[in-house]
Enzyme design. Structure first.
Site, PDB file in Angstrom:
ATOM      1  N   SER A  95      46.347  38.689  32.419  1.00  0.00           N
ATOM      2  CA  SER A  95      46.440  39.349  33.714  1.00  0.00           C
ATOM      3  C   SER A  95      45.123  39.261  34.482  1.00  0.00           C
ATOM      4  O   SER A  95      44.581  38.181  34.672  1.00  0.00           O
ATOM      5  CB  SER A  95      46.896  40.803  33.514  1.00  0.00           C
ATOM      6  OG  SER A  95      47.269  41.395  34.727  1.00  0.00           O
ATOM      7  N   ASP A 223      58.181  37.928  35.223  1.00  0.00           N
ATOM      8  CA  ASP A 223      56.994  38.778  35.368  1.00  0.00           C
ATOM      9  C   ASP A 223      57.057  39.500  36.713  1.00  0.00           C
ATOM     10  O   ASP A 223      56.960  38.883  37.771  1.00  0.00           O
ATOM     11  CB  ASP A 223      55.736  37.915  35.280  1.00  0.00           C
ATOM     12  CG  ASP A 223      54.469  38.732  35.116  1.00  0.00           C
ATOM     13  OD1 ASP A 223      54.397  39.846  35.660  1.00  0.00           O
ATOM     14  OD2 ASP A 223      53.546  38.244  34.444  1.00  0.00           O
ATOM     15  N   HIS A 252      55.557  40.717  32.082  1.00  0.00           N
ATOM     16  CA  HIS A 252      54.101  40.721  32.016  1.00  0.00           C
ATOM     17  C   HIS A 252      53.610  41.024  30.602  1.00  0.00           C
ATOM     18  O   HIS A 252      52.559  40.547  30.190  1.00  0.00           O
ATOM     19  CB  HIS A 252      53.558  41.769  33.002  1.00  0.00           C
ATOM     20  CG  HIS A 252      52.176  41.492  33.488  1.00  0.00           C
ATOM     21  ND1 HIS A 252      51.792  40.286  34.044  1.00  0.00           N
ATOM     22  CD2 HIS A 252      51.058  42.283  33.510  1.00  0.00           C
ATOM     23  CE1 HIS A 252      50.521  40.340  34.389  1.00  0.00           C
ATOM     24  NE2 HIS A 252      50.049  41.543  34.066  1.00  0.00           N
TER      25      HIS A 252
END
Length: 272
Positions: A95, A223, A252
């Site tokens: 991320s 995601d 995610h």
């Protein structure tokens, strides 16, 4: 837990497991070293040394009122690498950690790093601008910050199912989801808002164009936190030599839901 001190006096916590070629794990926004619990045992058993940083404002590290931008994050990462004198590193970043890893490579060079893996990263540039028409409007950033400041626990709880894409059949228990929300809430509220704002406005396109080392890009098609058309697929186009993997049923939180597949893909990448 061991600590080290960076230039502005901030003390940062890290964890260090195993022996062998080093892997440095760069955690996501609001998460800390503990997020890698499904990766570290696997790679230690494969003969790798796993080093995990709690960035400032996260985990057991100090909580200063500054330094939540990509440059400082990259410099803190560099300080850890130099503190342990690590070389031949595989950077594994999730991320917003992907931005810090990319900025590290452009700011500090590739001399100590052999390869990099960007997992569900918020690269290359989130904000909608004239030269970034694929980006996300500023109003989204403002609305998110307002919600985080009003009811941070609710914001994370409302997104937990989507984070793991449980609607696609990913087997994640309510207890595990609750545990991950608690991890997110463990970050400093100040750091939570400051880093979100900074990461939304950061432009990593120049950083990615300079990457020459072997690169792995892994992203979940479902995601919701970092939509693949805004992030993963665009990163692939900028790092033309990258090995690219899409997980059709991943969100995610693929480091949990697809841990076995992800670990195997990273291992294959490192050994190739």
């Amino acid at each position: 837990m061991p600590f080290f001190e960076v230039g502005d006096g901030t003390r940062l916590s890290y964890e260090d497991y195993g022996a062998g070629a080093p892997m440095v794990f760069v955690s996501s926004w609001v998460l800390n070293a503990e997020m890698w619990e499904y990766q570290v045992p696997f790679f230690v058993e494969q003969g790798y040394r796993c080093v995990l940083l709690d960035r400032r404002g996260h985990g057991r590290s100090d909580r200063p009122s500054s330094g939540y931008d990509a440059d400082t994050g990259a410099d803190d990462l560099a300080a850890l690498i130099e503190h342990l004198d690590l070389r031949g590193i595989t950077l594994v970043a999730h991320s917003a950690g992907g931005g810090e890893a990319a900025r590290y490579l452009s700011r500090h060079g590739e001399e100590r790093v052999s390869s990099v893996a960007f997992l569900a990263s918020t690269l290359p540039c989130l904000q909608l601008t004239e030269d970034n028409p694929e980006g996300i409007p500023e109003t989204v950033n403002e609305a998110t910050l307002a919600q985080l400041r009003k009811d941070r626990p609710k914001w994370f709880a409302d997104r937990a199912q989507g984070y793991f894409a449980t609607h696609l059949g990913n087997d994640v228990s309510p207890a595990l989801i609750e545990h991950e929300v608690r991890r997110c809430l463990s970050a400093s509220p100040f750091a939570t808002a400051a880093m979100f704002h900074s990461n939304f406005h950061a432009d990593f396109r120049p950083d990615l164009r300079r990457v020459t080392i072997p690169t792995l890009v892994v992203h979940g098609v479902s995601d919701q936190s970092a939509p693949i058309d805004v992030t993963g697929r665009r990163t692939r186009k900028l790092v033309t030599h990258a090995v690219y993997r899409e997980y059709p049923t991943a969100g995610h939180g693929l480091y949990v839901t697809h841990a076995e597949q992800l670990n195997a893909d990273i291992l294959e990448f490192i050994k190739s």
